[in-house]
Design a protein around this motif. Sequence first.
Motif, short mmCIF file in Angstrom:
data_model
loop_
_atom_site.label_atom_id
_atom_site.label_comp_id
_atom_site.label_asym_id
_atom_site.label_seq_id
_atom_site.Cartn_x
_atom_site.Cartn_y
_atom_site.Cartn_z
N LEU A 18 -17.75 34.68 1.89
CA LEU A 18 -19.16 34.79 1.56
C LEU A 18 -19.94 34.65 2.86
O LEU A 18 -19.67 33.73 3.64
N ARG A 20 -23.85 34.54 4.59
CA ARG A 20 -25.27 34.31 4.26
C ARG A 20 -26.15 34.56 5.47
O ARG A 20 -25.93 33.99 6.54
N ALA A 27 -27.01 36.61 0.46
CA ALA A 27 -25.58 36.49 0.74
C ALA A 27 -24.84 37.76 0.34
O ALA A 27 -25.26 38.51 -0.53
N ALA A 28 -23.71 37.97 1.02
CA ALA A 28 -22.80 39.07 0.70
C ALA A 28 -21.42 38.50 0.45
O ALA A 28 -21.03 37.48 1.02
N CYS A 29 -20.69 39.17 -0.40
CA CYS A 29 -19.28 38.88 -0.63
C CYS A 29 -18.49 40.02 0.00
O CYS A 29 -18.75 41.19 -0.32
N THR A 32 -13.55 41.48 -3.19
CA THR A 32 -13.61 40.66 -4.41
C THR A 32 -12.20 40.41 -4.94
O THR A 32 -11.83 40.89 -6.00
N LEU A 42 -19.90 30.52 -5.06
CA LEU A 42 -21.33 30.83 -5.01
C LEU A 42 -22.14 29.73 -5.69
O LEU A 42 -23.17 29.29 -5.18
N TRP A 47 -25.80 29.84 -3.28
CA TRP A 47 -26.21 31.05 -2.58
C TRP A 47 -26.53 32.17 -3.57
O TRP A 47 -25.93 32.26 -4.64
N LEU A 49 -26.31 36.02 -4.29
CA LEU A 49 -25.53 37.17 -3.86
C LEU A 49 -26.34 38.46 -3.99
O LEU A 49 -26.81 38.80 -5.07
N ILE A 52 -22.01 43.23 -2.40
CA ILE A 52 -20.56 43.22 -2.34
C ILE A 52 -20.17 44.28 -1.32
O ILE A 52 -20.54 45.45 -1.46
N THR A 72 -24.06 38.63 -11.16
CA THR A 72 -25.05 38.42 -10.09
C THR A 72 -26.02 39.57 -9.88
O THR A 72 -27.06 39.38 -9.24
N ALA A 74 -25.39 42.02 -7.95
CA ALA A 74 -25.22 42.46 -6.56
C ALA A 74 -24.97 43.95 -6.46
O ALA A 74 -24.38 44.57 -7.35
#
Length: 253
Positions: A18, A20, A27-29, A32, A42, A47, A49, A52, A72, A74
């Motif tokens: 993750l 930020r 934030a980005a993931c 996955t 998270l 945070w 998201l 992704i 989320t 995202a």
Amino acid sequence: MPLTVHQFPCLSDNYGFLARDEATGLAACVDTPEAGAILRELAKLGWRLALILNTHWHPDHAGGNADIKAATGATIVGPAEVTRISALDREVRGGDHVMLGETRFEVIESGGHTLGHVAYHDADDRIAFVGDTLFALGCGRLFEGKPDQMWDSLQRLAALPDDTRVYCAHEYTASNARFALSVDDDPALKARAEAVFAARERGEPTVPTTIGLEKATNPFLRAPHLAARLGAEGKQDYEAFAAVRAAKDVFRG
């Protein structure tokens, strides 16, 4: 403001990441591998998201997309090949860029493990998320690509500044070190391998690594120097790399 990276184990040997953007809190993931673990981290961090970022289509990298997006909202970003198992909101390829708040990720073409694999590079913070292209003391198997493609991809990553922190997606380093020692007797590698074995005995991660450390000790990046030992003397650099990769594919150490 800097990018903060939170790393945690997923599945049997994956890492979840993750990232930020401290300027905006977004934030980005990166990939996955395990939706439940990622959502728990998270929640623990608090945070929000926004993105992704997929590196390639394999299920241990994009398999959690749908569940995380449902939880989320995202935006899913990745190479076109990800649509083999997941919808994408935005398709990217080498030369594109992605913004996470004020953090800019350059998309680097890094095919070889899969044909459309990409990496994400934050030049300001000297951080690269490389998926399964480059590992600490290793590189990904060539499931779809050819040796020349993978060699070119590794050279793009090797051209990044030496102090770039490299977040690879698996904890394979001890196994990679054992192979590296079988084809390379460089003192720097021996010292690094000892440190790797000790870290793993303590249960410590060996990720992230750095570009400089990999250039100095990774047998796949050092392939031209190892050509004679692997019967590839006088061959082109990518052919020397192919010899190292072939030796790793059958290594049982």
